[in-house]
Design a protein around this motif. Structure first.
Motif, PDB file in Angstrom:
ATOM      1  N   ILE A  78       1.024   5.668   4.651  1.00  0.00           N
ATOM      2  CA  ILE A  78       1.442   7.001   4.199  1.00  0.00           C
ATOM      3  C   ILE A  78       2.765   7.380   4.842  1.00  0.00           C
ATOM      4  O   ILE A  78       3.670   7.908   4.188  1.00  0.00           O
ATOM      5  N   GLU A  79       2.915   7.071   6.136  1.00  0.00           N
ATOM      6  CA  GLU A  79       4.170   7.375   6.838  1.00  0.00           C
ATOM      7  C   GLU A  79       5.331   6.561   6.274  1.00  0.00           C
ATOM      8  O   GLU A  79       6.441   7.077   6.124  1.00  0.00           O
ATOM      9  N   GLU A  80       5.080   5.289   5.980  1.00  0.00           N
ATOM     10  CA  GLU A  80       6.148   4.453   5.417  1.00  0.00           C
ATOM     11  C   GLU A  80       6.528   4.920   4.014  1.00  0.00           C
ATOM     12  O   GLU A  80       7.695   4.842   3.639  1.00  0.00           O
ATOM     13  N   SER A  81       5.570   5.394   3.245  1.00  0.00           N
ATOM     14  CA  SER A  81       5.884   5.871   1.897  1.00  0.00           C
ATOM     15  C   SER A  81       6.745   7.133   1.951  1.00  0.00           C
ATOM     16  O   SER A  81       7.537   7.380   1.042  1.00  0.00           O
ATOM     17  N   SER A 109      -3.905   3.313   4.672  1.00  0.00           N
ATOM     18  CA  SER A 109      -3.833   3.638   6.097  1.00  0.00           C
ATOM     19  C   SER A 109      -2.798   4.738   6.346  1.00  0.00           C
ATOM     20  O   SER A 109      -1.928   5.011   5.516  1.00  0.00           O
ATOM     21  N   GLN A 110      -2.896   5.334   7.522  1.00  0.00           N
ATOM     22  CA  GLN A 110      -1.959   6.390   7.901  1.00  0.00           C
ATOM     23  C   GLN A 110      -0.542   5.828   8.012  1.00  0.00           C
ATOM     24  O   GLN A 110       0.425   6.501   7.655  1.00  0.00           O
ATOM     25  N   GLN A 111      -0.431   4.596   8.494  1.00  0.00           N
ATOM     26  CA  GLN A 111       0.893   3.970   8.618  1.00  0.00           C
ATOM     27  C   GLN A 111       1.528   3.772   7.241  1.00  0.00           C
ATOM     28  O   GLN A 111       2.735   3.974   7.076  1.00  0.00           O
ATOM     29  N   THR A 141      -4.972   5.836  -3.401  1.00  0.00           N
ATOM     30  CA  THR A 141      -4.952   6.972  -2.478  1.00  0.00           C
ATOM     31  C   THR A 141      -5.640   6.653  -1.151  1.00  0.00           C
ATOM     32  O   THR A 141      -5.415   7.331  -0.162  1.00  0.00           O
ATOM     33  N   ASN A 142      -6.463   5.612  -1.129  1.00  0.00           N
ATOM     34  CA  ASN A 142      -7.177   5.248   0.081  1.00  0.00           C
ATOM     35  C   ASN A 142      -6.377   4.172   0.834  1.00  0.00           C
ATOM     36  O   ASN A 142      -6.637   2.977   0.717  1.00  0.00           O
ATOM     37  N   ASP A 190       0.829  -1.210   0.000  1.00  0.00           N
ATOM     38  CA  ASP A 190       0.000   0.000   0.000  1.00  0.00           C
ATOM     39  C   ASP A 190       0.866   1.265   0.000  1.00  0.00           C
ATOM     40  O   ASP A 190       0.515   2.254  -0.651  1.00  0.00           O
ATOM     41  N   ALA A 191       1.979   1.228   0.737  1.00  0.00           N
ATOM     42  CA  ALA A 191       2.875   2.391   0.762  1.00  0.00           C
ATOM     43  C   ALA A 191       3.456   2.653  -0.627  1.00  0.00           C
ATOM     44  O   ALA A 191       3.542   3.806  -1.077  1.00  0.00           O
ATOM     45  N   TYR A 246       0.715   4.037  -2.834  1.00  0.00           N
ATOM     46  CA  TYR A 246       0.435   5.424  -2.493  1.00  0.00           C
ATOM     47  C   TYR A 246       1.515   6.351  -3.059  1.00  0.00           C
ATOM     48  O   TYR A 246       1.213   7.415  -3.595  1.00  0.00           O
TER      49      TYR A 246
END
Length: 195
Positions: free
Chosen positions: A109-112, A105-107, A102-103, A92-93, A96
């Protein structure tokens, strides 16, 4: 992790009590009951029961093996699920970061934000291969416990005498060949195993 360790200890203690009860039951059986059980114990039944993990071991009265079977499934499944979660996170990272999804998890997004695209691909592939390997090992463990139940059922009535002895004796052989070319003796040990 502490709960898993406590659960394994409790299962081992419980299996010891089951093994002791089994010993008492077998000592109370009459010779007619023993003959009936001997004819009714079947490797085929043990194999079919082993399709339910641990049931084949219980059928063979090897209750101490049941916690080992369940612990093997617990460990391999734990690693498969953990690696699967990490695989989905880094997948997912990466999606993203590339703008594919785009949908997430917040985690994710942080890893990306932490890693480059190449690093995210490497992490994704690493956890995917570990997840797949863990599921393969889980399937292999399932097959091994079925084979164990079958083999154990074949040896259910195999009687090993308590009097296993090993005799070690010195041995002296005289060697004589034609025309007195070689004339001598040979000293060694003879091992005799009685069972």
């Amino acid at each position: 992790m502490k709960r898993l360790g406590l659960l394994l200890i409790l299962l081992m203690l419980a299996s010891q009590g089951l093994f002791a009860q089994d010993t008492l039951i077998l000592k109370q059986e009459s010779p007619a009951q023993t003959a009936r059980i001997r004819n009714s114990h079947s490797p085929k039944t043990a194999t079919w029961l082993a399709l339910i993990p641990g049931a084949g071991q219980a059928y063979n009265h090897k209750y101490w093996k049941m916690p080992i079977v369940y612990a093997g499934f617990g460990v391999t499944t734990y690693f498969a699920i953990t690696n699967g979660n990490d695989y989905h996170l880094y997948r997912d990272a990466y999606d993203y970061k590339m703008g594919i999804k785009t949908n997430v998890s917040q985690q994710a997004i942080e890893e990306s934000a932490k890693y480059t695209e190449d690093n995210l691909i490497t992490l994704r592939d690493y956890y995917r291969s570990n997840m797949e390997l863990s599921w393969i090992i889980t399937a292999a463990w399932y097959i091994v416990q079925i084979i164990d139940a079958n083999v154990d059922a074949h040896f259910f009535y195999y009687d090993i005498n308590e009097d296993l002895t090993l005799h070690v004796e010195p041995q002296w052989n005289t060697i004589n060949f034609n025309k007195n070319l070689i004339n001598g003796s040979n000293f060694g040990l003879s091992l005799i195993l009685n069972f």
